[in-house]
Design an enzyme around this catalytic site. Structure first.
Site, PDB file in Angstrom:
ATOM      1  N   HIS A 161       0.839  -1.160   0.028  1.00 42.58           N
ATOM      2  CA  HIS A 161       0.087  -0.091  -0.029  1.00 42.58           C
ATOM      3  C   HIS A 161       0.852   1.375   0.052  1.00 42.58           C
ATOM      4  CE1 HIS A 161      -3.326  -2.755   1.361  1.00 42.58           C
ATOM      5  NE2 HIS A 161      -2.502  -3.121   1.786  1.00 42.58           N
ATOM      6  N   SER A 282      15.232  22.362 -14.973  1.00 40.79           N
ATOM      7  CA  SER A 282      14.106  23.341 -15.119  1.00 40.79           C
ATOM      8  C   SER A 282      14.364  24.576 -15.814  1.00 40.79           C
ATOM      9  CB  SER A 282      13.284  23.650 -13.994  1.00 40.79           C
ATOM     10  OG  SER A 282      12.175  24.786 -13.943  1.00 40.79           O
ATOM     11  N   LYS A 288      16.284  22.250  -9.732  1.00 38.83           N
ATOM     12  CA  LYS A 288      15.394  21.169 -10.133  1.00 38.83           C
ATOM     13  C   LYS A 288      16.491  20.196 -11.051  1.00 38.83           C
ATOM     14  CE  LYS A 288      11.282  20.943 -10.380  1.00 38.83           C
ATOM     15  NZ  LYS A 288      10.310  20.015  -9.596  1.00 38.83           N
ATOM     16  N   GLU A 295       9.718   9.440 -16.104  1.00 40.81           N
ATOM     17  CA  GLU A 295       8.739   9.696 -16.344  1.00 40.81           C
ATOM     18  C   GLU A 295       8.023   9.306 -17.932  1.00 40.81           C
ATOM     19  OE1 GLU A 295       7.793  13.910 -14.409  1.00 40.81           O
ATOM     20  OE2 GLU A 295       9.854  13.683 -15.206  1.00 40.81           O
TER      21      GLU A 295
END
Ligand code: ARG
Length: 469
Positions: A161, A282, A288, A295
């Site tokens: 979970h 970024s 970043k 992704e």
């Protein structure tokens, strides 16, 4: 625009050329030119067979083969001009052959139709793709198994979970994916086995009156045998469906791993670091470091699963034998298989690149009372308590630790004995995450010695498979 028959291949009975929009919806050359190498292989095999069977002259077959080789060279060099008026790869190649060798080119299409031609080309293409995919899957397994061996004893939290459940080792976690990929390879291998029959010689749908030798073309194209029913031969696309299904499942696996990398890379987890090679910055936030490759690997399953679903929908309810609907089988399949190749390459790169932060993983592994099961098991083993009761007692001890704001191994013996007086200080031996993982020696369990053994076994197996080729 519509005053003369535009298509010299089939325009004999046509007085007008197709409308612009007809050409646009009909033409597949924009994508099926990718089948050119397979189309040429198929044509060479067909021509050689026609000559062997005495259906065309040997001299013509030689001319045809030479011409086809020349075309292959032109395509490889990028000088071949594909024409939309010629619809598809088959007619583009044949038309060029006529330019190169003259009338003998017209004999190539004897005892053949574009229906069995495209079925053959596409099968060869998918078979080639499967072979490439298998090698790439093996690569990812290699990267995972190497990392797993190096981190057989690196403790991390195991989750259910996405809540801390029990400590595991990083190597164990990575080896789970090695197993998943092994099943993927099995699925592709199964699909390849069933795929490997030749539709060539099914002709348009009914077979042919020429004395062709289908065994010969099947064998020269590396198929195990000719397909036994010509209607099935031209209308079957199971091989693409099966391959896309296997690709979808593999892509699901990679998307799960990619998602874990994304989670592990967040500062909140801080479990792993990817180098600059697999991250991006970024344009506005200078601090970043984004896991874009992970992704995208996570996302590609979308188009791969869509290709599978799309082809299911195209094939559903299609009457036998060939219908032009089936031209819609290729573009998305090409895209799906090359997407999977990209995902696998990025994954292998990321896994190799990825550096776990053992400290952060170890600290997280100890949080969330992750050794509570070990405590319950100790009560069962040492105090002969039924597991259900031990579960209850452990729950009370966890609650006591929670109230005090400490981890389980930080709780005093007195506090534990307040819940269960028979507990002795020996219990502390099972409460550390290291001892917890060490104790999971059951087959397939997370004990570092198991993991190291499994990782070595996989590396040996992969090495052996490589040396066989
Ligand atoms: N471009 C076609 C396809 O991909 C080739 C087969 C055409 N056959 C036909 N009868 N029009 O399906």
């Amino acid at each position: 625009m519509t005053d003369k028959p535009a298509n010299t291949m089939w325009g004999g009975r046509f007085a007008m050329s197709p409308a612009e929009i007809m050409q646009e919806i009909n033409a597949s050359i924009g994508f099926d030119k990718q089948l050119a190498p397979q189309d040429i292989r198929g044509s060479k095999a067909h021509a050689a067979m026609l000559a062997e069977a005495g259906i065309i002259a040997k001299t013509d077959a030689r001319e045809i083969a030479k011409g086809l080789d020349k075309i292959k060279a032109e395509i490889d060099a990028g000088t071949f001009e594909f024409s939309r008026a010629l619809e598809d790869v088959h007619m583009n190649v044949e038309n060029r052959l006529k330019e190169l060798i003259g009338p003998a080119a017209g004999r190539l299409h004897t005892a053949r139709s574009r229906n069995d031609q495209v079925a053959t080309d596409f099968r060869l293409f998918v078979r080639d793709a499967i072979d490439g995919i298998d090698a790439a899957l093996e690569n990812v397994q290699q990267a995972l198994a190497e990392k797993a061996e190096a981190h057989a004893a690196t403790v991390m939290p195991g989750f259910t979970h996405l809540q801390p459940a029990q400590p595991v080792t990083f190597g164990h976690h990575l080896l789970a994916y090695v197993e998943m990929i092994a099943r993927d390879r099995g699925r592709f291998a199964d699909a390849r086995k069933r795929l490997n029959e030749s539709p060539l010689g099914s002709a348009a749908l009914a077979g042919t009156s020429f004395p062709i030798d289908r065994e010969m073309t099947a064998e020269s194209l590396g198929f195990d045998r000719p397909m036994a029913n010509s209607l099935d031969g031209v209308s079957d696309r199971d091989f693409a469906l099966e391959t896309l299904a296997a690709a979808t499942i593999a892509a699901v696996h990679f998307s799960r791993l990619a998602e874990e990398i994304v989670i592990w890379m967040t500062p909140q987890f801080g479990f792993v670091k990817l180098s600059d090679r697999f991250t991006t910055g970024s344009s506005i936030m200078p601090q970043k470091r984004n896991p874009d490759a992970a992704e995208l690997a996570r996302a590609k399953v979308g188009r791969i699963a869509s290709a599978f679903q799309g082809l299911v929908i195209v094939m559903k309810g299609l009457p036998l034998a060939y219908s032009k609907d089936m031209q819609e089988d290729k573009e998305t399949t090409f895209d799906a298989l090359s997407s999977l190749r990209l995902v696998m390459a990025a994954m292998a790169g990321m896994i190799t690149d990825l550096e776990p932060n053992a400290e952060a993983m170890r600290a997280a592994a100890g949080r969330g009372y992750s050794t509570a099961t070990d405590l319950a098991d100790w009560l069962v083993r040492e105090l002969k308590m039924p597991f259900r009761e031990a579960h209850h007692v452990t729950g009370a001890i966890v609650k006591a630790a929670e109230t005090k704001g400490v981890d389980l191994d930080q709780l005093s013996l007195t506090d534990m004995q307040a819940v269960e007086p028979r507990i002795t200080k020996a219990v502390f031996s099972v409460l550390s995450v290291e001892n917890s993982v060490k104790s999971r020696t059951s087959y397939g369990g997370t004990a570092p010695q198991n993991v190291a053994k499994m990782a070595r076994q996989w590396l040996r197996r992969l090495e052996k498979a490589r040396s066989k080729v």
